[in-house]
Scaffold this active site. Structure first.
Site, short mmCIF file in Angstrom:
data_model
loop_
_atom_site.label_atom_id
_atom_site.label_comp_id
_atom_site.label_asym_id
_atom_site.label_seq_id
_atom_site.Cartn_x
_atom_site.Cartn_y
_atom_site.Cartn_z
N SER A 147 0.84 -1.20 0.00
CA SER A 147 0.00 0.00 0.00
C SER A 147 0.87 1.25 0.00
O SER A 147 2.00 1.24 0.54
CB SER A 147 -0.89 0.03 1.25
OG SER A 147 -1.56 1.27 1.37
N TYR A 160 -2.88 0.24 10.08
CA TYR A 160 -2.83 -0.37 8.74
C TYR A 160 -1.49 -0.05 8.07
O TYR A 160 -0.84 -0.94 7.50
CB TYR A 160 -3.98 0.18 7.90
CG TYR A 160 -3.97 -0.26 6.45
CD1 TYR A 160 -4.32 -1.56 6.10
CD2 TYR A 160 -3.64 0.63 5.44
CE1 TYR A 160 -4.33 -1.96 4.77
CE2 TYR A 160 -3.64 0.24 4.10
CZ TYR A 160 -3.99 -1.06 3.78
OH TYR A 160 -4.00 -1.45 2.47
#
Length: 295
Positions: A147, A160
């Site tokens: 990500s 995250y």
């Protein structure tokens, strides 16, 4: 898509294939003639419909297998099922993941563990299951779905981002350590695209501490939602990039691939170039250049 190493058809195992990038990737690869094993958790429960839809796609070589990346035995069984069916595994795509959203303080230690259990240890378990086979073959590819958050941490996504940063660090280590064995390890860092991951996000459990950040968190969500709609983008941009990585000839895959809107892409790519230069200089200064794969 002919390649001297793999031939025209790759054998690919995709984790987290019930929805989002995983499902799009499994479908796209199968439609392009690859032999795809779509790993889906709880195929007789909550993901029964998704598994049936994948299995019902006609004219492709796509097989749904039960796979829970939080369970090492499940990971081992899934890889063994692929090997038993085909005799080899060419590409493992570590896509399974989830997102915990909220103030870092408001997450319990158990929630932090749960986030890392899927996003980080899930890839570790799958790679441990696959690597003995890939080393014996003398070839193979591990593709981690990372990500942009691993490079740019924003408020309320810290947990995250930390998990994806851990995956990125492991990918770097795997890349260098596995190169002498003919195995590639690469990562694809995607910006935020419309998938079910946001809808299925887990919120912080400590409501008392969550309330302290309530106004700021609400404003953050509103701002992010408005800007995301403005920028646009389709999830297929990510699955297309994954397919391209699968079909890239051995030794030609970039260590990191970025999929993001133009401004974000340029910023993250510049960050990556600087990181590469830093790694090269650090290796030279510490005398470990011989142990680093070509950059």
């Amino acid at each position: 898509m002919t390649d001297e190493t793999f031939g025209e058809q790759r054998v690919v195992l995709v984790t987290g294939a019930s929805s989002g990038f995983g499902r799009l990737t499994a479908q796209s690869l199968a439609r392009r003639g690859h032999r795809v094993f779509a790993g889906v958790r709880d195929v007789r429960g909550r993901n029964e419909k998704a598994a049936a839809e994948l299995a019902a796609i006609e004219g492709v070589d796509l097989r749904v297998i039960e796979l829970d990346v939080t369970d090492q035995e499940s990971a081992d069984r899934a890889v063994e099922e692929v090997i038993a069916a085909v005799g080899r595994l060419d590409v493992l795509i570590n896509n399974a993941g989830g997102i915990f959203v909220g103030p870092a303080e408001a997450f319990t230690a158990a929630q932090v563990q749960a986030q890392f259990d899927v996003n980080v240890l899930g890839a570790v378990r799958m790679n441990r299951a696959a690597l003995p086979h890939l080393r014996r073959q003398g070839r193979g590819v591990l593709i981690q779905i990372g990500s942009a958050a691993a490079r740019v941490t924003v408020p309320f996504s810290g947990l995250y981002a930390a998990s994806k940063a851990a995956v990125a660090a492991l990918t770097e280590a795997w890349h260098d350590e596995l190169a002498p064995h003919g195995v590639e390890s690469v990562i694809l860092d995607a910006a935020s695209y419309p998938t079910s991951i946001g809808v299925n996000a887990t919120m912080a459990a400590d409501q008392e501490r969550m309330a302290i950040y309530g106004d700021a968190f609400g404003g953050y969500v509103a701002a992010l939602t408005a800007r995301s709609a403005e920028i646009g983008g389709e999830a297929s941009e990510v699955s297309d990039a994954i397919v391209q990585l699968v079909e890239t000839p051995d030794g030609k895959r970039p260590r990191r691939t970025v999929v993001a809107p133009a401004a974000q892409y340029e910023a993250i790519t510049a960050f990556n170039r600087a990181a590469e230069a830093t790694a090269t200089a650090f290796a030279a200064d510490t005398g470990i250049s011989a142990f680093m794969a070509a950059r």
